[in-house]
Design an enzyme around this catalytic site. Structure first.
Site, mmCIF file in Angstrom:
data_model
loop_
_atom_site.group_PDB
_atom_site.id
_atom_site.type_symbol
_atom_site.label_atom_id
_atom_site.label_comp_id
_atom_site.label_asym_id
_atom_site.label_seq_id
_atom_site.Cartn_x
_atom_site.Cartn_y
_atom_site.Cartn_z
ATOM 1 N N GLU A 97 0.918 -1.107 -0.130
ATOM 2 C CA GLU A 97 0.081 -0.032 -0.010
ATOM 3 C C GLU A 97 0.759 1.132 0.049
ATOM 4 O OE1 GLU A 97 -1.950 1.102 3.969
ATOM 5 O OE2 GLU A 97 -1.668 -1.144 4.341
ATOM 6 N N CYS A 152 -3.454 -3.590 4.177
ATOM 7 C CA CYS A 152 -2.535 -4.568 4.529
ATOM 8 C C CYS A 152 -3.110 -6.124 4.211
ATOM 9 C CB CYS A 152 -2.448 -4.656 6.117
ATOM 10 S SG CYS A 152 -2.074 -2.854 6.724
ATOM 11 N N HIS A 155 -2.674 -10.592 11.462
ATOM 12 C CA HIS A 155 -1.894 -9.094 11.046
ATOM 13 C C HIS A 155 -1.632 -8.319 12.280
ATOM 14 C CE1 HIS A 155 -1.466 -5.415 9.411
ATOM 15 N NE2 HIS A 155 -2.544 -4.892 9.815
#
Length: 391
Positions: free
Chosen positions: A79, A111, A233
């Site tokens: 990103e 993400c 994550h």
């Protein structure tokens, strides 16, 4: 056919700032950083490292010449790409010397990008079993100096080779996914810094995990007892813990204890690198694989991917026999040991360095950067990369 991760490596810049010292410089209780969000160190990228060079350095670590001839698809999840048109994957393809008969693309969804890349790679390998796909996850998290998000910055990249008959992790197919159009975190096209509604984003992260976890259980009939560990994550290491705790009320004490203990192991690398967006989940997986010495073949590992805006996915993998023999643990330990701590003043100076935006020429001293692949300068609106091994 078994399809999954055959090799995995990572790269982080050689500079870092200590989070306690950053907290003190901001007149904040250091415990808010080290305990409150669970971060100890934050990687700081010099001007000679960007998402392209970090990904290329991570991939350079794991690819041999046979791999470079077998890879015919390079997918780059990021990103914080360097160009709105040309994919970062094309740069990496050239820097590594991958055979030319290949596709090279970039994918984006906050993400979640690298997870999307892996799922795309699985489908491709199913159709082309002799091929290999290089999946790259590379990002630089920037929120600005003296901002609320400053403590969750970081920089790094993870590279994964996806193939048939993988030697590390076989990816299963019972994924559960969720998409919802929300504004919890975003970075407009004109900004080099992200915007975030922190409280809302945390709430959505946990909500997404509970939903995809419940959907997965209903689809498969599996539960906590079927998992050795669940990796998350990690924009910061406490985030995944909050999500895991939100669903453990129904778990047996033995299962809850195992999952929480292994969660802590899985945060080791992230705690000392910071937020690397698309690569954060896979850095957590790598930390688990390399830091937990008694992991056994056949263990099921859960993976929760979240990309703000928002897309979430829960998927799983089974560890292959002898997976430990195909990790690069020694190289990663050396990389951490060789890093250099910088002062908060030095970090701020590096943070403020910017590439020219008017097409003017600039050259950087890449001898100061120990990485093999560096950004050597800019000329005519074009970034100039150097692989020191081929110069």
């Amino acid at each position: 056919m078994k399809i999954g991760i055959d090799k995995i490596g990572f790269f982080t810049p050689h500079l870092y700032v200590d989070m306690e010292k950053l907290a003190e410089a901001r007149n904040i209780d250091p415990a808010k950083f080290t305990i409150g969000i669970g971060q100890s160190q934050m990687a700081v990228p010099p001007i000679t490292q960007d998402t392209v060079t970090m990904a290329a350095n991570a991939a350079l670590q794991i690819l041999d010449e046979d791999d470079k001839q077998s890879v015919d698809f390079v997918i780059f999840g990021t990103e914080t790409g360097v160009d709105h048109s040309k994919s970062a994957a094309v740069y990496v393809h050239g820097l590594l010397g991958i055979q030319p008969q290949a596709r090279s693309i970039e994918v984006k969804q906050a993400c979640f990008g690298a997870t999307a890349a892996i799922q795309m790679a699985k489908g491709y390998i199913a159709l082309h079993p002799e091929s290999k796909v290089l999946v790259l996850a590379s990002d630089i998290a920037r929120y600005g100096l003296n901002t609320a998000g400053e403590s969750t910055q970081g920089a790094g990249a993870v590279a994964m080779l996806i193939s048939a008959n993988p030697r590390i992790l076989v990816l299963e197919d019972d994924n559960s996914m969720l998409t919802d159009d929300i504004m919890d975190f975003w970075r407009p096209i004109y900004s080099d810094k992200a915007f975030v509604d922190g409280k809302y984003s945390n709430e959505q992260y946990i909500l997404f995990f509970t939903k995809v976890w419940q959907a997965y259980k209903e689809k498969t009939g599996l539960d906590f007892s079927d998992f050795e560990a669940i990796c998350f994550h990690l924009p910061y290491t406490k985030m995944g813990k909050k999500a895991l705790m939100a669903v453990l009320d129904d778990a047996a004490e033995e299962d809850a204890s195992r999952l929480m203990d292994n969660y802590q192991v899985s945060t080791t690398y992230n705690r000392n690198v910071g937020n690397i967006y698309t690569g954060s989940l896979y850095l957590s997986l790598l930390s688990l694989l390399e830091q937990k010495e008694d992991l056994e073949a056949g263990s099921r590992i859960g993976l929760f991917s979240y990309g703000s805006g928002a897309v979430g996915e829960f998927f799983t993998g089974i560890l292959e026999a002898g997976f430990q023999n195909h990790l690069f643990r020694d190289e990663h330990e050396k990389q951490f040991a060789a890093r250099k701590e910088i002062s908060v003043d030095e970090y701020e100076k590096i943070f403020e360095e910017q590439l020219p935006t008017d097409g003017s020429k600039v050259e950087f001293d890449i001898d100061e950067d120990p990485a093999v692949i560096c950004l050597a300068g800019v000329e005519g609106h074009s970034r100039k990369y150097v692989n020191k091994q081929t110069v």
